[in-house]
Motif scaffolding. Sequence first.
Motif, short mmCIF file in Angstrom:
data_model
loop_
_atom_site.label_atom_id
_atom_site.label_comp_id
_atom_site.label_asym_id
_atom_site.label_seq_id
_atom_site.Cartn_x
_atom_site.Cartn_y
_atom_site.Cartn_z
N GLU A 121 0.82 -1.21 0.00
CA GLU A 121 0.00 0.00 0.00
C GLU A 121 0.86 1.26 0.00
N SER A 122 1.96 1.26 0.77
CA SER A 122 2.82 2.44 0.84
C SER A 122 3.43 2.78 -0.52
N GLN A 123 3.80 1.76 -1.28
CA GLN A 123 4.32 1.99 -2.63
C GLN A 123 3.22 2.42 -3.58
N LEU A 124 2.03 1.89 -3.38
CA LEU A 124 0.91 2.21 -4.27
C LEU A 124 0.49 3.67 -4.14
N LEU A 125 0.21 4.13 -2.91
CA LEU A 125 -0.37 5.45 -2.72
C LEU A 125 0.58 6.58 -3.11
N SER A 126 1.87 6.30 -3.10
CA SER A 126 2.83 7.34 -3.50
C SER A 126 2.96 7.46 -5.01
N ARG A 127 2.32 6.55 -5.76
CA ARG A 127 2.47 6.54 -7.22
C ARG A 127 1.15 6.64 -7.98
N VAL A 128 0.05 6.72 -7.25
CA VAL A 128 -1.25 6.78 -7.91
C VAL A 128 -2.09 7.92 -7.33
N ASP A 129 -3.14 8.26 -8.04
CA ASP A 129 -4.16 9.21 -7.58
C ASP A 129 -5.52 8.55 -7.72
N PRO A 130 -6.48 8.95 -6.89
CA PRO A 130 -7.85 8.48 -7.15
C PRO A 130 -8.31 8.92 -8.54
N ASP A 131 -9.08 8.09 -9.18
CA ASP A 131 -9.52 8.37 -10.56
C ASP A 131 -10.64 9.39 -10.54
N ASP A 132 -10.29 10.61 -10.14
CA ASP A 132 -11.24 11.71 -10.08
C ASP A 132 -10.48 12.99 -10.42
N PRO A 133 -11.01 13.85 -11.29
CA PRO A 133 -10.27 15.06 -11.69
C PRO A 133 -9.97 16.00 -10.53
N ILE A 134 -10.86 16.06 -9.54
CA ILE A 134 -10.62 16.93 -8.39
C ILE A 134 -9.45 16.39 -7.58
N SER A 135 -9.40 15.09 -7.36
CA SER A 135 -8.29 14.48 -6.62
C SER A 135 -6.97 14.69 -7.34
N GLN A 136 -6.98 14.57 -8.66
CA GLN A 136 -5.75 14.75 -9.43
C GLN A 136 -5.31 16.21 -9.41
N PHE A 137 -6.28 17.13 -9.39
CA PHE A 137 -5.96 18.55 -9.28
C PHE A 137 -5.32 18.84 -7.92
N ILE A 138 -5.86 18.26 -6.86
CA ILE A 138 -5.30 18.44 -5.52
C ILE A 138 -3.88 17.87 -5.46
N SER A 139 -3.68 16.69 -6.03
CA SER A 139 -2.36 16.07 -6.02
C SER A 139 -1.35 16.92 -6.78
N PHE A 140 -1.77 17.47 -7.91
CA PHE A 140 -0.85 18.28 -8.74
C PHE A 140 -0.38 19.52 -7.99
N SER A 142 -0.35 19.96 -4.79
CA SER A 142 0.25 19.64 -3.49
C SER A 142 1.70 19.21 -3.62
N ASN A 143 2.18 19.15 -4.84
CA ASN A 143 3.57 18.75 -5.07
C ASN A 143 4.52 19.83 -4.58
N LYS A 144 5.41 19.51 -3.64
CA LYS A 144 6.31 20.50 -3.05
C LYS A 144 7.28 21.07 -4.08
N HIS A 145 7.76 20.21 -4.97
CA HIS A 145 8.69 20.70 -6.00
C HIS A 145 7.98 21.69 -6.92
N LEU A 146 6.71 21.41 -7.21
CA LEU A 146 5.95 22.34 -8.04
C LEU A 146 5.74 23.67 -7.33
N LEU A 147 5.46 23.61 -6.01
CA LEU A 147 5.26 24.85 -5.25
C LEU A 147 6.53 25.71 -5.24
N ILE A 148 7.68 25.06 -5.05
CA ILE A 148 8.94 25.81 -5.06
C ILE A 148 9.16 26.45 -6.43
N PHE A 149 8.88 25.69 -7.49
CA PHE A 149 9.03 26.24 -8.83
C PHE A 149 8.05 27.39 -9.05
#
Length: 329
Positions: A121-140, A142-149
Motif C-alpha cells: 500500500e505504501s508503494q501504491l499510494l505514492s504513485r497513484v491518484d484516485p480516478d477523479d479530476p478533483i483528486s488529481q488537481f489536488i495532487s498536482f 500539493s507537489n512540493k517541487h511544483l510549489l517551489i518552482f
Amino acid sequence: MVRIRILFVLLVTALLTGCYNRRTTAVAPSIQYTNQQIDSIVFAYTHHYTENFNFVVRADSLWLTRQTPEEWVSQLPVDSFAVPRNTRLVVADIRILPTDSIDSVWVQLAQDQATFGWIHESQLLSRVDPDDPISQFISFFSNKHLLIFLVMVIVIVVGYSLRLLLRRNAHIVHLRDIDTFYPTLLALLVAVSATLYSTIQLFAPDAWREFYFHPTLNPFRQSGLLFFFLTSVWAMVIVSLAAVDDTLRHLHLGEAMLYLLGLAGLCALNYVIFSLTTLYYVGYVLLVAYIVFAFYRYFHVTRSKYLCGHCGMQIHRKGVCPHCGAVNK
C-alpha cells in the motif's frame, strides 16, 4: 375583502399542515456482520478506500507482482510487470500480512479482466491518484517541487509586471487601484482560502485525506473547515466574475487587461505565500496584517468619497475635478 383574508388564512393553514412531518420511531433491524465484513468496514474508514475503488497511475510506471503476497513474504521466486503512466486500475482485493516487515497491507489491482498484480500500500499510494479530476488537481498542486518552482516563477513574473505597470503609470491592486472593492475582495479570498487549505492539512489531516479520496464541490456535504474552504472557493469564482465585469466598466480594454493580469499575479502570489507560511503558523499573522492593509488602502486611499458637483463623476477629495476641471469646495 374579509372573504379573501379568510381564504388566505385557510390556505396558509393547509400548507403548514401539509408540510408537517410526523416523526415515527423506527427500530433499526439488528444486522449481524462477520469478522471479515467488520474488518472491511474498518479498513474503508481508516484508509479511505476499499475494494472496487479506482486509481490512475501518476508515476512513470507502477510495478506489480503477479504472485500472492504470501509467496513474496516467503521469499519465493516472483514475477513482476510494469503498468505505464495514466493507466486506470481498480482494487480487486486487500490482504493484511502482519508478518511482513515492510508493509503489512497488500493491495491487488486489476488493469483488465486478465491482468492482476499485488503491491504494498505504501508503494501504491505514492504513485497513484484516485480516478477523479478533483483528486488529481489536488495532487498536482500539493507537489512540493511544483510549489517551489511556482514561487520562483511567480516572484519573477510579479516583480517584472509591477515594474512594467509602474513605468506605464497603470492601475495596480492595492497601490494605484480603481474604485471597486471586488479586486481587493478577490485577493483577500485567495489569501483566506490558501490559509484554510494549509490549516486543514495541519489540524484535520484525516478529514483532508477523506476529501482527497472522495472529493466534492458541494460545500453543504462537508462540515467544519472543509465547509468554509469550499465556500471560499465558490466565493472566489463569483467574485472573480464580478471583478472582471467591474474592471471593464472602469477602464478601457487595454488598461483593464493589464490590471487583470496584475490581479491574477497578486492572487497567485497570495496563494503561494499563505499556503506555505501557514504550515509554519506564520501565515495567520500575515493574514491579519494583510487584511488590515487591504481594507486600509481601499477605504482610506482608493474609495471615492465625493461626487463632482459639475459633472457628477466620483472623486477622491475636494478641489479640482480630474474629469472636468471644476472646483469642488
